[in-house]
Design an enzyme around this catalytic site. Structure first.
Site, PDB file in Angstrom:
ATOM      1  N   TYR A 259     -17.023 -88.862   8.952  1.00 59.81           N
ATOM      2  CA  TYR A 259     -16.381 -88.337  10.153  1.00 59.81           C
ATOM      3  C   TYR A 259     -16.953 -88.994  11.408  1.00 59.81           C
ATOM      4  O   TYR A 259     -16.211 -89.441  12.290  1.00 59.81           O
ATOM      5  CB  TYR A 259     -16.567 -86.824  10.199  1.00 59.81           C
ATOM      6  CG  TYR A 259     -15.845 -86.138  11.323  1.00 59.81           C
ATOM      7  CD1 TYR A 259     -14.456 -86.004  11.306  1.00 59.81           C
ATOM      8  CD2 TYR A 259     -16.549 -85.608  12.412  1.00 59.81           C
ATOM      9  CE1 TYR A 259     -13.786 -85.353  12.345  1.00 59.81           C
ATOM     10  CE2 TYR A 259     -15.890 -84.964  13.444  1.00 59.81           C
ATOM     11  CZ  TYR A 259     -14.502 -84.847  13.407  1.00 59.81           C
ATOM     12  OH  TYR A 259     -13.840 -84.219  14.439  1.00 59.81           O
TER      13      TYR A 259
ATOM     14  N   ASP B 233       3.993 -84.930  12.609  1.00 56.81           N
ATOM     15  CA  ASP B 233       3.091 -84.149  11.775  1.00 56.81           C
ATOM     16  C   ASP B 233       3.601 -84.188  10.342  1.00 56.81           C
ATOM     17  O   ASP B 233       4.792 -84.427  10.101  1.00 56.81           O
ATOM     18  CB  ASP B 233       3.024 -82.701  12.269  1.00 56.81           C
ATOM     19  CG  ASP B 233       1.728 -82.003  11.891  1.00 56.81           C
ATOM     20  OD1 ASP B 233       0.933 -81.690  12.804  1.00 56.81           O
ATOM     21  OD2 ASP B 233       1.506 -81.763  10.696  1.00 56.81           O
TER      22      ASP B 233
END
Length: 262
Positions: free
Chosen positions: A167, A36
């Protein structure tokens, strides 16, 4: 394929659906490599989980950053002897924008690239860089299974709303590459499963206004609520453990279909 004493890599693993999946794997006895950008969240999660978790800061838009996380993970695996048996490419973003706005201005390539680079390029790059490690595994099951790749699409891949061109393009591509990737990896005993969630509790949906949320609730069938991260995580667990799940895109949406207008 069992989860216990195997290592699972999760990108976007320090929050949201990724974190829930990290916690699920860990609860079932697995080791988790958390990738992350957010150091504070990642380190806090490792502190919570203990010795079977490691955090590696990683930007999935950078091949060099991914390579460093791969090396860190494989070095750790050399110590634990828990082979990398799965990768969940969970890092993703949504940046709404219509292809042309009310002023006649087309959507900028900068905004398009931002979404595609994380959701699509980042997914592919993460997977391809971890695959040599998985291919080198000794078979983990009597079937000769060496691992599983999990990808995250979206209901927007098939019923995207206005403003979701970038998206939907990224998530549609993820869905489309599921079967060819499964076919590429079949000879190595590595499966590929994609999950396509609808509206789930996350940082992204937390920013929605009440009007938008109520509008979406009107097109929910059952249950009439957002999905919970642990429900996503349980499906990741099932996709990991059930060897017959391969080359499939699974909608996780409670029969919800996104509306064309709010």
């Amino acid at each position: 394929m069992k989860i216990e004493n195997r290592t699972f890599v999760v990108t976007g693993g320090a929050s949201g659906l990724g974190q829930a999946t990290v916690e699920h794997y860990h609860q079932k006895g697995g080791y988790v490599s958390i990738l992350d950008l957010h150091v504070e969240k990642g380190e806090a999660l490792v502190a919570k989980l203990g010795a079977r978790a490691r955090f590696f800061q990683c930007d999935v838009t950078s091949s060099e950053s991914i390579a460093a996380a791969v090396k860190g993970t494989t070095d750790w695996v050399a110590e634990t002897k828990a082979p990398v048996a799965g990768v969940l490419a969970g890092a993703g973003v949504g940046l709404p924008g219509k292809i042309i706005d009310a002023k006649g201005e087309p959507l900028s390539m900068q905004r398009i690239d931002f979404v595609l680079n994380i959701n699509l390029r980042g997914t592919l790059d993460t997977i391809r860089q971890f695959l040599p490690t998985m291919v080198a595994n000794e078979p983990l099951t009597p079937d000769g299974e060496r691992g599983v790749i999990l990808m995250v699409s979206s209901s927007a891949a098939t019923d995207g709303q206005p403003g979701q061109v970038s998206y939907s393009a990224s998530k549609g591509a993820v869905s489309a590459m599921t079967l060819p990737m499964a076919r590429d990896l079949a000879r190595y005993g590595i499966r590929v499963v994609t999950i396509a969630p609808s509206l789930f509790e996350s940082a992204m949906t937390a920013m929605m206004g009440d009007k938008v949320r109520k509008s979406l609730e009107r097109v929910m069938e059952f249950p009439v609520r957002q999905g919970k991260p642990e429900e996503f995580a349980r499906l990741c667990g099932e996709a990991t453990e059930n060897t017959m799940l391969n080359g499939a895109v699974i909608r996780l949406d409670g029969a919800m279909r996104m509306p064309s207008r709010m």
